[in-house]
Design an enzyme around this catalytic site. Structure first.
Site, mmCIF file in Angstrom:
data_model
loop_
_atom_site.group_PDB
_atom_site.id
_atom_site.type_symbol
_atom_site.label_atom_id
_atom_site.label_comp_id
_atom_site.label_asym_id
_atom_site.label_seq_id
_atom_site.Cartn_x
_atom_site.Cartn_y
_atom_site.Cartn_z
ATOM 1 N N ASP A 114 53.977 45.977 43.339
ATOM 2 C CA ASP A 114 52.841 45.627 44.192
ATOM 3 C C ASP A 114 53.072 44.304 44.926
ATOM 4 O O ASP A 114 52.702 44.162 46.092
ATOM 5 C CB ASP A 114 51.567 45.530 43.348
ATOM 6 C CG ASP A 114 51.100 46.887 42.855
ATOM 7 O OD1 ASP A 114 51.344 47.893 43.543
ATOM 8 O OD2 ASP A 114 50.478 46.942 41.778
ATOM 9 N N ALA A 129 40.248 47.010 48.311
ATOM 10 C CA ALA A 129 41.614 47.264 47.842
ATOM 11 C C ALA A 129 42.031 46.268 46.768
ATOM 12 O O ALA A 129 42.817 46.594 45.878
ATOM 13 C CB ALA A 129 42.599 47.225 49.008
ATOM 14 N N SER A 175 39.657 40.969 36.711
ATOM 15 C CA SER A 175 39.905 40.135 35.531
ATOM 16 C C SER A 175 38.916 38.980 35.436
ATOM 17 O O SER A 175 38.690 38.439 34.352
ATOM 18 C CB SER A 175 41.338 39.593 35.558
ATOM 19 O OG SER A 175 41.520 38.669 36.619
#
Length: 305
Positions: free
Chosen positions: A90, A201, A209
């Site tokens: 990513d 996104a 988190s």
């Protein structure tokens, strides 16, 4: 009223490519893909990609995969491609997407996961015909944030954030931040370790988190999420229409210095950031059928382990 932000318009001659990998910028195609506007919407048109380019991160796994895929057929120089296959994780995909934005030329990206999580990527399979996979893929447009950051020395920096923009305290002192949404000051003094604004996104990344909400891709919303808030004690953030402009002003910036992080780029000693959605800089990600980014965002809400 919040002043209108200057337009990036994805123009490197105006804002430069500082902090991005120059070698990525050189290959970006002159032809930007024409997809449906709107963050996170899947366009209905079917696109055939005949000229594919291949880009791999520097990791050993990605380089081995690159060698295997090179044998599948002819690859064109990236400057001539109408889509790019990205091998890595990513983080590398974000690096490539940011380079596209900085260069002002965007082509669809089909990622194959050779990293860790691979939220933005497809499964890697060296046996599959890559051209067929790319041409069967469904494409999704995502809209980044346009961020204007003013530092304490008076310099203005214009950045893009695909996942989120975060303001974080630099020292042991808590940050104090004034929050303006629309044309109204909503919180006069947020005492915290930091605060972030996430796109749909990016809502499953740092935002999640930090106990922020997961946003559907087509929600046209942004998540405004505090990081370890102290005051107001019960404030846990807000979900905002992405048409609204946001200002985050650092209070007592000398005593309580704050850094701004837009995905992978960091600026120190921030005085203020202004941000809004940048639909004129839409990005296109390609996913295998049944493996769209939308489905991954839904599935993330049912993870129990």
């Amino acid at each position: 009223m919040i002043a209108k932000l200057p337009r990036i318009n994805c123009n490197p001659s105006r804002y430069g490519t500082s902090g991005q990998a120059p070698r990525i910028g050189r290959w970006i195609s002159d032809n930007r893909a024409a997809f449906a506007a709107g963050g996170g919407r899947m366009a209905s048109q079917i696109q055939t990609y005949q000229r594919l380019a291949l880009l791999a991160s520097e990791t050993e796994r990605a380089q081995e995969a690159r060698a295997a895929l090179l044998a599948q057929g002819e690859w064109v120089p990236l400057a001539e491609a109408d889509a790019v296959v990205v091998l890595g994780g990513d983080g590398y995909m974000l690096q490539v997407l940011h380079a596209m934005l900085d260069a002002g030329r965007v082509i669809p990206a089909y990622g194959m996961n050779l990293g860790t999580v691979g939220f933005l990527m497809n499964r890697y399979d060296k046996r599959a015909a890559i051209a067929a996979r790319v041409n069967k893929a469904r494409h999704w447009t995502i809209s980044p944030l346009r961020v204007e950051a003013l530092t304490q020395d008076g310099e203005t920096h214009v950045l893009s954030a695909i996942n989120e923009i975060s303001l974080l305290r630099e020292t042991r002192q808590t940050a104090k931040i004034e929050v303006t949404v629309g044309d109204r000051v909503r919180i006069r003094e947020l005492v915290c370790d930091g605060v972030l604004v996430a796109t749909p996104a990016g809502s499953t990344a740092y935002n999640l988190s930090a106990q922020g909400p997961i946003l559907p891709l087509d929600s046209k919303m942004l998540a405004l999420t505090p990081i370890s808030p102290f005051r107001p004690r019960r404030w846990r953030g807000a979900i905002l229409p992405d048409r609204m402009k946001i200002i985050l002003k650092v209070l007592e910036p000398v005593k309580r210095p704050v850094a701004a992080v837009a995905d992978q780029k960091e600026l120190r000693d921030i005085a203020e950031v202004r941000l809004e959605i940048a639909r004129d800089c839409d990005l296109t990600l390609l996913f295998d059928p049944g493996q769209s980014l939308e489905e991954r965002i839904v599935a993330e809400q049912f993870v129990t382990a």
